[in-house]
Design an enzyme around this catalytic site. Sequence first.
Site, mmCIF file in Angstrom:
data_model
loop_
_atom_site.group_PDB
_atom_site.id
_atom_site.type_symbol
_atom_site.label_atom_id
_atom_site.label_comp_id
_atom_site.label_asym_id
_atom_site.label_seq_id
_atom_site.Cartn_x
_atom_site.Cartn_y
_atom_site.Cartn_z
ATOM 1 N N SER A 184 0.795 -1.228 0.000
ATOM 2 C CA SER A 184 0.000 0.000 0.000
ATOM 3 C C SER A 184 0.828 1.279 0.000
ATOM 4 O O SER A 184 0.310 2.336 -0.305
ATOM 5 C CB SER A 184 -0.950 0.001 1.193
ATOM 6 O OG SER A 184 -0.219 -0.099 2.396
ATOM 7 N N HIS A 209 -5.708 -4.200 -1.332
ATOM 8 C CA HIS A 209 -5.630 -3.167 -2.375
ATOM 9 C C HIS A 209 -5.732 -3.769 -3.777
ATOM 10 O O HIS A 209 -5.504 -3.068 -4.767
ATOM 11 C CB HIS A 209 -4.319 -2.380 -2.251
ATOM 12 C CG HIS A 209 -4.319 -1.412 -1.115
ATOM 13 N ND1 HIS A 209 -4.868 -0.147 -1.209
ATOM 14 C CD2 HIS A 209 -3.862 -1.522 0.151
ATOM 15 C CE1 HIS A 209 -4.737 0.483 -0.047
ATOM 16 N NE2 HIS A 209 -4.126 -0.331 0.790
ATOM 17 N N LYS A 254 -12.231 -0.834 1.102
ATOM 18 C CA LYS A 254 -11.498 -0.065 0.090
ATOM 19 C C LYS A 254 -12.334 0.006 -1.191
ATOM 20 O O LYS A 254 -13.319 0.733 -1.213
ATOM 21 C CB LYS A 254 -10.109 -0.666 -0.084
ATOM 22 C CG LYS A 254 -9.305 -0.437 1.215
ATOM 23 C CD LYS A 254 -7.887 -0.912 1.180
ATOM 24 C CE LYS A 254 -7.170 -0.410 2.416
ATOM 25 N NZ LYS A 254 -6.615 -1.460 3.263
HETATM 26 C C1 LIG Z 1 -6.340 -1.617 4.711
HETATM 27 C C2 LIG Z 1 -5.632 -2.900 4.819
HETATM 28 C C3 LIG Z 1 -6.057 -3.871 5.733
HETATM 29 C C4 LIG Z 1 -7.137 -3.602 6.747
HETATM 30 O O1 LIG Z 1 -8.402 -3.569 6.201
HETATM 31 P P1 LIG Z 1 -9.606 -2.978 7.067
HETATM 32 O O2 LIG Z 1 -10.805 -3.650 6.512
HETATM 33 O O3 LIG Z 1 -9.610 -1.511 6.898
HETATM 34 O O4 LIG Z 1 -9.352 -3.390 8.486
HETATM 35 C C5 LIG Z 1 -5.410 -5.092 5.731
HETATM 36 N N1 LIG Z 1 -4.386 -5.337 4.885
HETATM 37 C C6 LIG Z 1 -3.944 -4.430 4.004
HETATM 38 C C7 LIG Z 1 -2.827 -4.756 3.085
HETATM 39 C C8 LIG Z 1 -4.559 -3.182 3.954
HETATM 40 O O5 LIG Z 1 -4.101 -2.265 3.099
#
Ligand SMILES: *Cc1c(COP(=O)(O)O)cnc(C)c1O
Length: 395
Positions: A183, A211, A242
């Site tokens: 990310s 992502h 996301k």
């Molecule tokens: C955002 C993210 C998470 C967490 O997801 P949430 O549903 O917001 O808790 C887990 N792993 C990665 C790689 C992320 O970018």
Amino acid sequence: MPATTDFLRSDLDALEADGLLTTIRHIEGPQGARLIVDGRSVLNFCSNNYLGLANHPRLIEAAKAALDRYGLGPGAVRTIAGTMTIHDELESRLAAFKGVEAAISLQSGFTANVGTVSALVGGEDAVVSDELNHASIVDGVRLAKAARYIYRHTDAGHLEEILGQARGAGARRILVITDGVFSMDGDIAPLDEIVEVAERHDALVMVDDAHGEGVLGHGGRGIVDHFGLNGRVHVEVGTMSKAFGAMGGYVAGSRDLIDWLMQRARPFLFSSAVTPPDVAACIAAVDLLEESTDLVERLWSNAALFREALAAAGFDTGHTQTPITPVILGEAPVAQEFSRLLFADYGVFAQSIGFPTVPRGTARIRVMVSAAHSIEDLEMCVDAFTSVGTAMGVV
Ligand SMILES: *Cc1c(COP(=O)(O)O)cnc(C)c1O
């Protein structure tokens, strides 16, 4: 003398002096290409709302209908209070979307990672993790009793070496874990190479597609689809917060994997389920992705246009392969000041990120491109970057 929390104030002051204090903006309306911040309309380049679904009328309508039918709360954890049929429906829809046997819905991507690792491996086993994996994977690995190994970022050759060591040390079961898309840099894990190496060493593979889903693969089906690895990746973790625009996490894989997680994943057993309106919104997001690939295509064409324009303006966008666009500026105070000027002078909201989230000396503005942006939005953003970059003497 009674204890106090005064020591935290000096720790906070130290963060501020290093340019590492995060300030949180207060947003007064829904997510979208524009946001209202302190009564002012600004262009939004911070959120993970890749497809613009966070305020999509179809998701809102579905959430409202679910409120009327199921009410607000899930009551308790599903193993105790019973599971609402809407959660079952989301799980079967996600399994079909990902092309696997089954899926389990959890509260967030974070809890999905934390709960899955410790449920799958124990004291006789080993976990092998990319050095830049997400914090929730790191925490999941810490909670598991398995031996821990780290391989160099996206380096399948090093992974192979480490797998040899773990086998040599007598591990019963080995779990290889990687983020799908990283990310902070926007690079994609070489999952095809990782799977080949893991297969040679009889190791399980888990990928965190947070992502990647809604972004990579046909119509946003994720990294496994992107590499054509269906049936060869054992555990796919995802988030609904996301590209899917709502809230929640999930794990997708074999029926046996999901049945086991329903017995042993601690966030499933000890924390309540996602609320019905959220679940309904997630189902509506899956509907939209299955109906059309337009939004995903728009996301990628926006990302390409934006990255090329920034590069042409002289900025270093690192080695991104996705709509995550890091603009690498160096020291944390420079990135922080850059972000402040973008916001104050040009109404562009793009957050700076420094150590420890990224290595020292690689502080950056991380620009999140979305299908919700118009071409004019992207052009305005590039113009703002160019003006601030010229004023600060960084391009
Ligand atoms: C955002 C993210 C998470 C967490 O997801 P949430 O549903 O917001 O808790 C887990 N792993 C990665 C790689 C992320 O970018």
